[in-house]
Design a protein around this motif. Structure first.
Motif, mmCIF file in Angstrom:
data_model
loop_
_atom_site.group_PDB
_atom_site.id
_atom_site.type_symbol
_atom_site.label_atom_id
_atom_site.label_comp_id
_atom_site.label_asym_id
_atom_site.label_seq_id
_atom_site.Cartn_x
_atom_site.Cartn_y
_atom_site.Cartn_z
ATOM 1 N N ASP A 117 0.823 -1.223 0.000
ATOM 2 C CA ASP A 117 0.000 0.000 0.000
ATOM 3 C C ASP A 117 0.852 1.265 0.000
ATOM 4 O OD1 ASP A 117 -2.457 -1.360 -0.004
ATOM 5 O OD2 ASP A 117 -2.359 -1.628 2.180
ATOM 6 N N GLY A 118 1.834 1.296 -0.849
ATOM 7 C CA GLY A 118 2.690 2.475 -0.939
ATOM 8 C C GLY A 118 3.426 2.506 -2.253
ATOM 9 N N GLN A 119 4.158 3.573 -2.479
ATOM 10 C CA GLN A 119 4.951 3.717 -3.688
ATOM 11 C C GLN A 119 6.174 4.578 -3.391
ATOM 12 O OE1 GLN A 119 2.105 5.372 -6.392
ATOM 13 N NE2 GLN A 119 1.981 7.330 -5.355
ATOM 14 N N ILE A 120 7.194 4.436 -4.217
ATOM 15 C CA ILE A 120 8.440 5.182 -4.063
ATOM 16 C C ILE A 120 8.700 5.950 -5.344
ATOM 17 C CG2 ILE A 120 10.936 5.016 -3.773
ATOM 18 C CD1 ILE A 120 10.512 2.484 -2.182
ATOM 19 N N GLY A 121 9.075 7.201 -5.198
ATOM 20 C CA GLY A 121 9.405 7.996 -6.366
ATOM 21 C C GLY A 121 10.667 8.807 -6.134
ATOM 22 N N CYS A 122 11.670 8.568 -6.931
ATOM 23 C CA CYS A 122 12.926 9.308 -6.841
ATOM 24 C C CYS A 122 13.326 9.804 -8.230
ATOM 25 C CB CYS A 122 14.053 8.419 -6.308
ATOM 26 S SG CYS A 122 13.987 8.143 -4.522
ATOM 27 N N PRO A 123 14.055 10.925 -8.297
ATOM 28 C CA PRO A 123 14.563 11.385 -9.597
ATOM 29 C C PRO A 123 15.535 10.360 -10.172
ATOM 30 C CG PRO A 123 14.702 13.122 -7.938
ATOM 31 C CD PRO A 123 14.387 11.850 -7.209
ATOM 32 N N PRO A 124 15.686 10.330 -11.490
ATOM 33 C CA PRO A 124 16.647 9.404 -12.111
ATOM 34 C C PRO A 124 18.067 9.684 -11.625
ATOM 35 C CG PRO A 124 15.188 10.370 -13.758
ATOM 36 C CD PRO A 124 14.973 11.126 -12.482
ATOM 37 N N PRO A 125 18.939 8.679 -11.622
ATOM 38 C CA PRO A 125 20.335 8.892 -11.210
ATOM 39 C C PRO A 125 20.978 10.025 -12.003
ATOM 40 C CG PRO A 125 19.871 6.557 -11.480
ATOM 41 C CD PRO A 125 18.670 7.276 -11.984
ATOM 42 N N GLY A 126 21.706 10.883 -11.287
ATOM 43 C CA GLY A 126 22.354 12.023 -11.911
ATOM 44 C C GLY A 126 21.561 13.303 -11.834
ATOM 45 N N ASP A 127 20.256 13.209 -11.595
ATOM 46 C CA ASP A 127 19.428 14.404 -11.461
ATOM 47 C C ASP A 127 19.559 14.985 -10.061
ATOM 48 O OD1 ASP A 127 18.612 13.853 -13.989
ATOM 49 O OD2 ASP A 127 16.472 13.908 -13.559
ATOM 50 N N PRO A 128 19.340 16.287 -9.907
ATOM 51 C CA PRO A 128 19.382 16.883 -8.561
ATOM 52 C C PRO A 128 18.356 16.216 -7.646
ATOM 53 C CG PRO A 128 19.350 18.587 -10.253
ATOM 54 C CD PRO A 128 19.103 17.280 -10.957
#
Length: 330
Positions: free
Chosen positions: A258-269
């Motif tokens: 019941d969750g999700q993870i969101g991160c910028p792509p590698p190399g992005d700020p």
């Protein structure tokens, strides 16, 4: 016959119109206020830019606008609970007394000795009362759909439990079913109050059963996966009906329910900070994947047609059984 039916039910119709007028007096100003805030705040334009399936982490700046809108108008969504009750109220006050009051008072014997057959009497009453119920239900469904529109677009979704039940053609089918159920229980109980009680309990049981058991199985659910480090998340403003969302590790094991993870792509700020934050919460090295099981929002009318057809079939069956029972009433 038509004049007699009008005389018998004009008070019920009058009070129903008064209730609709009172609802209109509340819905029109609040609906205009919600629509004005939704458009003028920029929320509508912001959500329109997100696309359909995915949205960037942080919802492209829409989260703040939506939060302010929800703080001001989100509580109105609970008013939809009252709208869900309107079909059963029509069934209780129009359907249940239709036959039960005649039998309880003994006036049915007089009517059936005036050259009018029981079948003619029943179909005339069912037809006129059912027609009035359809007009009321269509008016109510159109009005509620207009009023609820901004909240639906801001994340409530058309397939959500409350919003689905008060929009489209389903409320019309619920209303006809409630009237037919009231008529049938009236022929069985032959007293108004027991007929109303049985109708209320039966309507609630059928609606809950269809909503929780049948509706999720109308069509097979779709599945989608998104890399947690892609900078994208499932678009929760798309209006999809989400059954389950989990996060899986590289081995396919579920590491978050019941969750999700969101991160910028590698190399992005921000990518390094996000990875560090994940590690602090017990997530090791990736890759991680968001997995989603859902019904797409574009299936709204398909689901409406299926559910309405089901309730209309039950309505036809109840009317048939009620007419048969009327023939046996002495």
């Amino acid at each position: 016959m038509t004049w007699l039916i009008w005389r018998q039910h004009r008070k019920q119709l009058l009070w129903t119109l008064v209730a609709l007028a009172a609802l209109t007096a509340v819905m029109v100003p609040t609906g205009l206020a919600m629509r004005g805030a939704y458009d003028h705040s920029g929320l509508g334009a912001c959500l329109a830019k997100l696309g359909h399936e995915t949205m960037p982490t942080g919802a492209g700046g829409c989260e703040g606008l939506n939060q302010r809108f929800q703080n001001q108008y989100g509580g109105f969504a609970y008013v939809a609970i009252l709208f869900v009750l309107l079909p059963v109220l029509v069934g209780l006050f129009f359907g249940a007394p239709l036959v039960a009051r005649e039998v309880e008072n003994g006036t049915h014997r007089l009517v059936w000795t005036q050259g009018i057959s029981r079948r003619h009497w029943a179909l005339a009453k069912f037809g006129l009362v059912g027609g009035a119920a359809v007009l009321l239900a269509v008016t109510y469904a159109l009005g509620v759909a207009w009023w609820l529109g901004p909240l639906v677009a801001a994340g409530l979704g058309r397939l959500g439990y409350l919003s689905f039940d008060v929009q489209g053609v389903a409320p019309v089918a619920y209303t006809l079913f409630a009237v037919a159920l009231g008529v049938y229980t009236g022929t069985a109980a032959r007293k108004v109050l027991p007929a109303m009680g049985i109708s209320l309990a039966s309507f609630a049981a059928v609606r809950i059963l269809v909503e929780t058991v049948a509706r999720p199985s109308f069509l097979p659910a779709k599945t989608s996966t998104y890399a947690a480090q892609s900078g994208l998340l499932p678009n929760r403003y798309a209006g999809d009906w989400v059954y389950d969302q989990v996060v899986r590790n590289g081995s396919g094991e579920v590491v978050l329910h019941d969750g999700q993870i969101g991160c910028p792509p590698p190399g992005d700020p921000g990518a390094a900070d996000c990875a560090r934050n994940m590690a602090e919460h017990g997530f090791g090295a990736g890759p991680y994947t968001n997995a989603l099981e859902y019904q797409p929002a574009d299936r709204f009318w398909t689901f409406q047609a299926i559910e309405s057809g089901l309730f209309l079939a039950l309505t036809a069956l109840l009317v048939f059984l009620a007419v048969r029972r009327i023939r046996r009433i002495s």
